[in-house]
Design a protein around this motif. Sequence first.
Motif, PDB file in Angstrom:
ATOM      1  N   TYR A  55       0.801  -1.227   0.000  1.00  0.00           N
ATOM      2  CA  TYR A  55       0.000   0.000   0.000  1.00  0.00           C
ATOM      3  C   TYR A  55       0.833   1.277   0.000  1.00  0.00           C
ATOM      4  CZ  TYR A  55      -3.987  -2.986   0.524  1.00  0.00           C
ATOM      5  OH  TYR A  55      -4.932  -3.942   0.308  1.00  0.00           O
ATOM      6  N   TYR A  56       2.152   1.184  -0.115  1.00  0.00           N
ATOM      7  CA  TYR A  56       2.943   2.405  -0.269  1.00  0.00           C
ATOM      8  C   TYR A  56       2.569   3.106  -1.571  1.00  0.00           C
ATOM      9  CZ  TYR A  56       5.921   1.300   3.693  1.00  0.00           C
ATOM     10  OH  TYR A  56       6.385   1.042   4.944  1.00  0.00           O
ATOM     11  N   GLY A  57       2.221   2.342  -2.591  1.00  0.00           N
ATOM     12  CA  GLY A  57       1.789   2.934  -3.859  1.00  0.00           C
ATOM     13  C   GLY A  57       0.490   3.697  -3.734  1.00  0.00           C
ATOM     14  N   ALA A  58      -0.315   3.346  -2.731  1.00  0.00           N
ATOM     15  CA  ALA A  58      -1.588   4.034  -2.528  1.00  0.00           C
ATOM     16  C   ALA A  58      -1.374   5.485  -2.097  1.00  0.00           C
ATOM     17  CB  ALA A  58      -2.435   3.295  -1.497  1.00  0.00           C
ATOM     18  N   MET A  59      -0.182   5.806  -1.601  1.00  0.00           N
ATOM     19  CA  MET A  59       0.094   7.191  -1.224  1.00  0.00           C
ATOM     20  C   MET A  59       0.018   8.112  -2.435  1.00  0.00           C
ATOM     21  SD  MET A  59       3.097   6.997   1.653  1.00  0.00           S
ATOM     22  CE  MET A  59       4.302   6.313   0.540  1.00  0.00           C
ATOM     23  N   THR A 101      -9.996  12.974   4.202  1.00  0.00           N
ATOM     24  CA  THR A 101      -8.856  12.063   4.371  1.00  0.00           C
ATOM     25  C   THR A 101      -9.273  10.611   4.540  1.00  0.00           C
ATOM     26  OG1 THR A 101      -7.381  13.778   5.190  1.00  0.00           O
ATOM     27  CG2 THR A 101      -6.875  11.522   5.845  1.00  0.00           C
ATOM     28  N   PRO A 102     -10.240  10.262   5.387  1.00  0.00           N
ATOM     29  CA  PRO A 102     -10.617   8.845   5.499  1.00  0.00           C
ATOM     30  C   PRO A 102     -11.078   8.240   4.172  1.00  0.00           C
ATOM     31  CG  PRO A 102     -11.545  10.073   7.325  1.00  0.00           C
ATOM     32  CD  PRO A 102     -10.969  11.074   6.369  1.00  0.00           C
ATOM     33  N   LEU A 103     -11.875   8.966   3.421  1.00  0.00           N
ATOM     34  CA  LEU A 103     -12.327   8.449   2.130  1.00  0.00           C
ATOM     35  C   LEU A 103     -11.174   8.341   1.137  1.00  0.00           C
ATOM     36  CD1 LEU A 103     -15.703  10.350   1.726  1.00  0.00           C
ATOM     37  CD2 LEU A 103     -15.342   7.966   2.368  1.00  0.00           C
ATOM     38  N   SER A 104     -10.305   9.317   1.152  1.00  0.00           N
ATOM     39  CA  SER A 104      -9.159   9.302   0.250  1.00  0.00           C
ATOM     40  C   SER A 104      -8.261   8.099   0.518  1.00  0.00           C
ATOM     41  CB  SER A 104      -8.376  10.606   0.411  1.00  0.00           C
ATOM     42  OG  SER A 104      -7.214  10.589  -0.356  1.00  0.00           O
ATOM     43  N   VAL A 105      -7.977   7.832   1.778  1.00  0.00           N
ATOM     44  CA  VAL A 105      -7.116   6.703   2.139  1.00  0.00           C
ATOM     45  C   VAL A 105      -7.782   5.383   1.770  1.00  0.00           C
ATOM     46  CG1 VAL A 105      -6.121   5.447   4.098  1.00  0.00           C
ATOM     47  CG2 VAL A 105      -5.866   7.915   3.943  1.00  0.00           C
ATOM     48  N   ARG A 106      -9.043   5.242   2.100  1.00  0.00           N
ATOM     49  CA  ARG A 106      -9.751   3.984   1.826  1.00  0.00           C
ATOM     50  C   ARG A 106      -9.845   3.698   0.330  1.00  0.00           C
ATOM     51  NH1 ARG A 106     -14.421   2.243   5.610  1.00  0.00           N
ATOM     52  NH2 ARG A 106     -13.375   2.323   7.597  1.00  0.00           N
ATOM     53  N   TYR A 107     -10.251   4.685  -0.449  1.00  0.00           N
ATOM     54  CA  TYR A 107     -10.420   4.437  -1.875  1.00  0.00           C
ATOM     55  C   TYR A 107      -9.090   4.332  -2.611  1.00  0.00           C
ATOM     56  CZ  TYR A 107     -15.403   4.594  -1.490  1.00  0.00           C
ATOM     57  OH  TYR A 107     -16.694   4.285  -1.151  1.00  0.00           O
ATOM     58  N   ARG A 109      -6.472   2.813  -1.313  1.00  0.00           N
ATOM     59  CA  ARG A 109      -6.099   1.414  -1.047  1.00  0.00           C
ATOM     60  C   ARG A 109      -6.924   0.450  -1.890  1.00  0.00           C
ATOM     61  NH1 ARG A 109      -4.603   0.193   5.190  1.00  0.00           N
ATOM     62  NH2 ARG A 109      -2.853   1.629   5.324  1.00  0.00           N
ATOM     63  N   MET A 110      -8.213   0.737  -2.036  1.00  0.00           N
ATOM     64  CA  MET A 110      -9.064  -0.144  -2.839  1.00  0.00           C
ATOM     65  C   MET A 110      -8.646  -0.121  -4.299  1.00  0.00           C
ATOM     66  SD  MET A 110     -11.019  -1.784  -0.881  1.00  0.00           S
ATOM     67  CE  MET A 110     -12.152  -2.503  -2.046  1.00  0.00           C
ATOM     68  N   LEU A 111      -8.310   1.055  -4.836  1.00  0.00           N
ATOM     69  CA  LEU A 111      -7.842   1.114  -6.212  1.00  0.00           C
ATOM     70  C   LEU A 111      -6.561   0.311  -6.390  1.00  0.00           C
ATOM     71  CD1 LEU A 111      -8.565   4.800  -7.232  1.00  0.00           C
ATOM     72  CD2 LEU A 111      -9.489   2.746  -8.288  1.00  0.00           C
ATOM     73  N   MET A 112      -5.643   0.424  -5.441  1.00  0.00           N
ATOM     74  CA  MET A 112      -4.411  -0.373  -5.517  1.00  0.00           C
ATOM     75  C   MET A 112      -4.726  -1.865  -5.497  1.00  0.00           C
ATOM     76  SD  MET A 112      -1.577   1.292  -5.852  1.00  0.00           S
ATOM     77  CE  MET A 112      -0.383   0.092  -5.297  1.00  0.00           C
ATOM     78  N   LEU A 113      -5.613  -2.273  -4.617  1.00  0.00           N
ATOM     79  CA  LEU A 113      -5.948  -3.692  -4.493  1.00  0.00           C
ATOM     80  C   LEU A 113      -6.639  -4.212  -5.745  1.00  0.00           C
ATOM     81  CD1 LEU A 113      -5.813  -6.087  -2.576  1.00  0.00           C
ATOM     82  CD2 LEU A 113      -7.983  -5.360  -1.617  1.00  0.00           C
ATOM     83  N   TYR A 114      -7.563  -3.456  -6.284  1.00  0.00           N
ATOM     84  CA  TYR A 114      -8.288  -3.901  -7.467  1.00  0.00           C
ATOM     85  C   TYR A 114      -7.438  -3.857  -8.730  1.00  0.00           C
ATOM     86  CZ  TYR A 114     -12.991  -4.703  -5.701  1.00  0.00           C
ATOM     87  OH  TYR A 114     -14.084  -5.243  -5.069  1.00  0.00           O
ATOM     88  N   LEU A 115      -6.596  -2.828  -8.883  1.00  0.00           N
ATOM     89  CA  LEU A 115      -5.829  -2.681 -10.114  1.00  0.00           C
ATOM     90  C   LEU A 115      -4.524  -3.464 -10.109  1.00  0.00           C
ATOM     91  CD1 LEU A 115      -6.334   1.126 -10.806  1.00  0.00           C
ATOM     92  CD2 LEU A 115      -7.537  -0.802 -11.845  1.00  0.00           C
ATOM     93  N   PHE A 116      -3.844  -3.536  -8.954  1.00  0.00           N
ATOM     94  CA  PHE A 116      -2.516  -4.126  -8.925  1.00  0.00           C
ATOM     95  C   PHE A 116      -2.385  -5.316  -7.974  1.00  0.00           C
ATOM     96  CE2 PHE A 116      -1.960   0.462  -9.813  1.00  0.00           C
ATOM     97  CZ  PHE A 116      -1.581   0.339 -11.135  1.00  0.00           C
ATOM     98  N   GLY A 117      -3.471  -5.734  -7.356  1.00  0.00           N
ATOM     99  CA  GLY A 117      -3.419  -6.825  -6.382  1.00  0.00           C
ATOM    100  C   GLY A 117      -3.364  -8.212  -6.992  1.00  0.00           C
ATOM    101  N   GLY A 118      -3.617  -8.330  -8.294  1.00  0.00           N
ATOM    102  CA  GLY A 118      -3.558  -9.627  -8.956  1.00  0.00           C
ATOM    103  C   GLY A 118      -4.711 -10.553  -8.593  1.00  0.00           C
TER     104      GLY A 118
END
Length: 142
Positions: A55-59, A101-107, A109-118
């Motif tokens: 999730y470092y990429g989610a930053m 901020t809470p919505l930004s962090v959550r979404y 992370r979700m974009l990272m998981l859906y796009l790059f999580g495999g």
Amino acid sequence: MAPIASNTSALLALRCPRCHEGKIFTSRALSFKFADMPEVCPVCGQPTEPEPGFYYGAMFVSYAFSVAIFAVTAVALYFLAGDPAIWVYVVVVGLMAMLFTPLSVRYSRMLMLYLFGGVNYQPNWVRYEPRAQRPAPASLGV
């Protein structure tokens, strides 16, 4: 609960990318623990962190969300409030950034998981059963 059919709807509902049923975050967005995630999906057992430091990429995604929040807020202030003093921009943009901020962090992370999580949606996944506690290995007496 029936799984959500589309990936986009499941992402927006903050559901697991594999089963589209399990909640990815353990607490509400308006709590101090808004970024807490279980180690695995509570429904299908899919790991929520595919690799250490994932999730470092989610930053970077969160940064893009923050820039969008800043820009939209500044443009709205300019046109709706008639170009107020600079301190109004600073205060309002800062408040909006903190509120989102809470919505930004959550979404992000979700974009990272859906796009790059495999992980892809599997409608016929096998129900997850947590492993039984194994007894500790007996010590080897020498």
